[in-house]
Motif scaffolding. Structure first.
Motif, short mmCIF file in Angstrom:
data_model
loop_
_atom_site.label_atom_id
_atom_site.label_comp_id
_atom_site.label_asym_id
_atom_site.label_seq_id
_atom_site.Cartn_x
_atom_site.Cartn_y
_atom_site.Cartn_z
N GLN A 160 22.68 -5.59 -34.27
CA GLN A 160 21.44 -5.92 -34.98
C GLN A 160 21.47 -5.48 -36.44
N SER A 161 21.00 -6.37 -37.30
CA SER A 161 20.85 -6.18 -38.75
C SER A 161 22.15 -6.32 -39.53
N ALA A 209 2.58 -5.42 -29.31
CA ALA A 209 3.42 -5.57 -30.51
C ALA A 209 2.86 -4.68 -31.61
N ARG A 219 8.86 -3.84 -39.67
CA ARG A 219 9.19 -4.92 -38.75
C ARG A 219 8.40 -4.70 -37.47
N THR A 220 8.27 -5.78 -36.68
CA THR A 220 7.54 -5.69 -35.42
C THR A 220 8.47 -5.23 -34.31
N VAL A 221 8.01 -4.31 -33.47
CA VAL A 221 8.71 -3.97 -32.23
C VAL A 221 7.65 -3.90 -31.11
N LEU A 222 8.12 -3.83 -29.87
CA LEU A 222 7.18 -3.78 -28.75
C LEU A 222 7.05 -2.37 -28.20
N TYR A 259 12.15 0.33 -28.00
CA TYR A 259 13.60 0.22 -27.81
C TYR A 259 14.20 -0.71 -28.85
N THR A 260 15.41 -0.38 -29.26
CA THR A 260 16.06 -1.17 -30.29
C THR A 260 17.55 -0.84 -30.35
N ASP A 261 18.20 -1.43 -31.35
CA ASP A 261 19.60 -1.12 -31.65
C ASP A 261 19.59 0.00 -32.68
N SER A 320 20.83 -0.47 -36.24
CA SER A 320 20.11 -1.44 -37.09
C SER A 320 19.62 -0.78 -38.37
N ARG A 321 19.03 -1.59 -39.23
CA ARG A 321 18.46 -1.04 -40.47
C ARG A 321 17.41 0.03 -40.14
N LYS A 322 16.53 -0.25 -39.16
CA LYS A 322 15.50 0.73 -38.81
C LYS A 322 16.13 1.99 -38.22
C1 LIG Z 1 6.74 -9.97 -31.55
C2 LIG Z 1 8.05 -9.32 -31.90
C3 LIG Z 1 8.56 -8.32 -31.08
C4 LIG Z 1 9.76 -7.69 -31.40
N1 LIG Z 1 10.19 -6.66 -30.61
C5 LIG Z 1 11.32 -5.99 -30.94
C6 LIG Z 1 11.72 -4.84 -30.19
O1 LIG Z 1 11.03 -4.37 -29.27
N2 LIG Z 1 12.88 -4.24 -30.57
C7 LIG Z 1 13.65 -4.69 -31.60
O2 LIG Z 1 14.69 -4.10 -31.87
N3 LIG Z 1 13.27 -5.75 -32.34
C8 LIG Z 1 12.12 -6.42 -32.04
N4 LIG Z 1 11.72 -7.49 -32.80
C9 LIG Z 1 12.56 -7.90 -33.95
C10 LIG Z 1 12.28 -6.96 -35.14
O3 LIG Z 1 11.03 -7.31 -35.74
C11 LIG Z 1 13.39 -6.95 -36.20
O4 LIG Z 1 13.67 -8.25 -36.67
C12 LIG Z 1 14.69 -6.33 -35.69
O5 LIG Z 1 14.43 -5.20 -34.86
C13 LIG Z 1 15.60 -5.91 -36.84
O6 LIG Z 1 14.90 -5.03 -37.68
P1 LIG Z 1 15.65 -4.11 -38.78
O7 LIG Z 1 16.71 -4.94 -39.40
O8 LIG Z 1 14.57 -3.71 -39.74
O9 LIG Z 1 16.21 -2.92 -38.04
C14 LIG Z 1 10.49 -8.11 -32.53
C15 LIG Z 1 9.98 -9.12 -33.36
C16 LIG Z 1 8.78 -9.70 -33.06
C17 LIG Z 1 8.21 -10.74 -33.99
#
Ligand SMILES: Cc1cc2nc3c(=O)[nH]c(=O)nc-3n(C[C@H](O)[C@H](O)[C@H](O)COP(=O)(O)O)c2cc1C
Length: 215
Positions: free
Chosen positions: A140-141, A46, A61-64, A76-78, A81-83
């Motif tokens: 997302q977001s 993380a 924010r946290t991502v993996l 990986y993400t959407d 999203s905001r990010k």
């Molecule tokens: C431990 C943990 C792992 C996470 N891993 C991911 C991830 O790999 N990808 C992701 O999109 N969001 C992940 N999230 C959620 C993000 O922290 C975040 O809420 C989401 O990506 C929306 O962020 P944004 O609105 O700033 O774009 C994780 C949250 C936590 C607490």
């Protein structure tokens, strides 16, 4: 009860020396990641991703972390999203690995690029079905009126893609690869006299220089 704001933990007994750090910061990072996992750090992959949006506002924010090699750090993400919007405006970001329980942190800064479709498809296909359903149902977001509305969207996706049928990767969902230009390794030491070694990528793109920073 101890006041959580008044705690003082000694970060003690380990050091990070120029003589034992790897020449290649990715090898050093991988060794620390494995060590964090072996020593029981919760979710060692993380990382806190910090971006800057179009008007200069920072956000974190946290991502993996899902892959790391000489080409960079992948998550990986959407992308809507905001990010994702921030990265479209400023494709430069910082990743922070906060391995508190082993008194270490790693900080990585660099340019961010999209992972190609084939690689994003392969990772999407490896995700559990429930995660693919959620990723499809959730923009997302974006705001949503209620949890019930979100659950209703999930139910719609489950009807559209019943068990046994492939859930395709939404176009808005995929990976990013951060190509590091700076990687800092921080090792906590006694009396807050910590070790900090920072690697900076040279002009050739594959060479790194190392510098010690004051704690
Ligand atoms: C431990 C943990 C792992 C996470 N891993 C991911 C991830 O790999 N990808 C992701 O999109 N969001 C992940 N999230 C959620 C993000 O922290 C975040 O809420 C989401 O990506 C929306 O962020 P944004 O609105 O700033 O774009 C994780 C949250 C936590 C607490």
């Amino acid at each position: 009860m101890t006041d959580p704001l008044a705690r003082h933990t000694d970060y003690g007994n380990r050091s990070l020396d120029e003589s034992d750090v790897a020449d290649d910061p990715i090898a050093q990072f991988s060794a620390w990641l494995e060590d964090a996992a072996a020593r029981g750090v919760y979710e060692p992959n993380a990382m806190v991703l910090s971006t800057v949006d179009a008007d200069g506002t920072p956000s974190s924010r946290t991502v993996l972390l899902r892959a790391v090699d000489a080409h960079g750090f992948v998550f990986y993400t959407d992308r809507s999203s905001r990010k994702g919007q921030a990265l479209a405006a400023h494709p430069l970001a910082t990743l922070l690995f906060p391995w508190y329980t082993v008194h270490r942190q790693v900080n990585v800064t660099g340019e961010v690029a999209l992972v190609d479709d084939a690689e994003s498809d392969a990772y999407w296909a490896s995700r559990p079905r429930g995660s693919r359903i959620s990723g499809t149902a959730s923009a997302q977001s974006q705001p949503i009126g209620s949890r019930a509305e979100l659950d209703a969207r999930v139910a719609e996706v489950e009807v559209a893609f019943p068990e046994g049928r492939e859930v395709p990767r939404p176009a808005r969902w995929g990976g990013y690869r951060l190509r590091p230009r700076r990687i800092e390794f921080w090792q906590g030491r006694t009396s807050r006299l910590h070790d900090r070694l920072v690697f900076t990528r040279g002009d050739r793109g594959t060479d790194w220089s190392v510098e010690r920073l004051q704690p």
